[in-house]
Motif scaffolding. Sequence first.
Motif, short mmCIF file in Angstrom:
data_model
loop_
_atom_site.label_atom_id
_atom_site.label_comp_id
_atom_site.label_asym_id
_atom_site.label_seq_id
_atom_site.Cartn_x
_atom_site.Cartn_y
_atom_site.Cartn_z
N THR A 188 53.69 26.27 -37.30
CA THR A 188 53.02 26.16 -38.52
C THR A 188 53.54 25.93 -39.79
O THR A 188 53.44 26.36 -40.88
N ASN A 189 54.78 25.12 -39.29
CA ASN A 189 55.81 24.65 -40.52
C ASN A 189 56.58 25.85 -41.29
O ASN A 189 56.88 25.79 -42.35
N ASN A 190 56.91 26.84 -40.34
CA ASN A 190 57.41 28.13 -40.75
C ASN A 190 59.07 28.12 -40.26
O ASN A 190 58.85 28.38 -39.04
N ALA A 248 56.65 19.94 -36.32
CA ALA A 248 56.87 21.26 -37.14
C ALA A 248 55.42 21.88 -37.25
O ALA A 248 55.45 23.29 -37.09
N MET A 249 54.64 21.46 -37.71
CA MET A 249 53.32 22.16 -37.74
C MET A 249 52.76 22.57 -36.50
O MET A 249 52.19 23.73 -36.27
N GLY A 300 57.07 16.06 -39.14
CA GLY A 300 55.90 16.83 -39.85
C GLY A 300 54.80 17.60 -38.88
O GLY A 300 54.51 18.55 -39.04
N LEU A 322 61.51 25.96 -37.42
CA LEU A 322 60.71 25.10 -37.53
C LEU A 322 60.52 24.53 -36.23
O LEU A 322 59.13 24.17 -36.16
N TYR A 323 61.16 24.24 -35.54
CA TYR A 323 60.85 23.37 -34.27
C TYR A 323 61.05 24.23 -33.12
O TYR A 323 60.96 23.71 -31.83
N HIS A 355 65.72 20.61 -39.11
CA HIS A 355 65.20 19.26 -39.40
C HIS A 355 65.92 18.12 -39.27
O HIS A 355 65.82 17.23 -38.75
#
Length: 125
Positions: free
Chosen positions: A33-35, A28-29, A25, A52-53, A89
Amino acid sequence: GKASAEAPQPTPEEKYNLALDIWLGKLAMCESTNNPKAVNPMDSDGKPAYGLYQYKLGTFLGLSKKYNVFPELTVDTVHKYAMDGDKAHHLTREVIRTNPKEADLWGCRFKATVGKPPALKDYLQ
């Protein structure tokens, strides 16, 4: 008999899985930004990064093959997979779970907000 008032303690593996999900988490943030739809048209190496990554398509495909995560993956489908948050993920989780040193592929891993991923062996001692 009376039920125990104490909640069952998580197993070492459950503790590790929780720590891994927290780390993923944070990664990814930091990366997107977790998108899951994030696209960086020109990453530090001049190539685009996706999802995401923030995978390069070649990296996503290479890790997938190396760790046998999506054996069906091809050059033609890798973009779709990299832009799918659940698939990205899943790949990242399997890779880091198998070999935490692969985290060094991500620039964010070296930031204080992310840091090194947990290693299963540290939980099983």
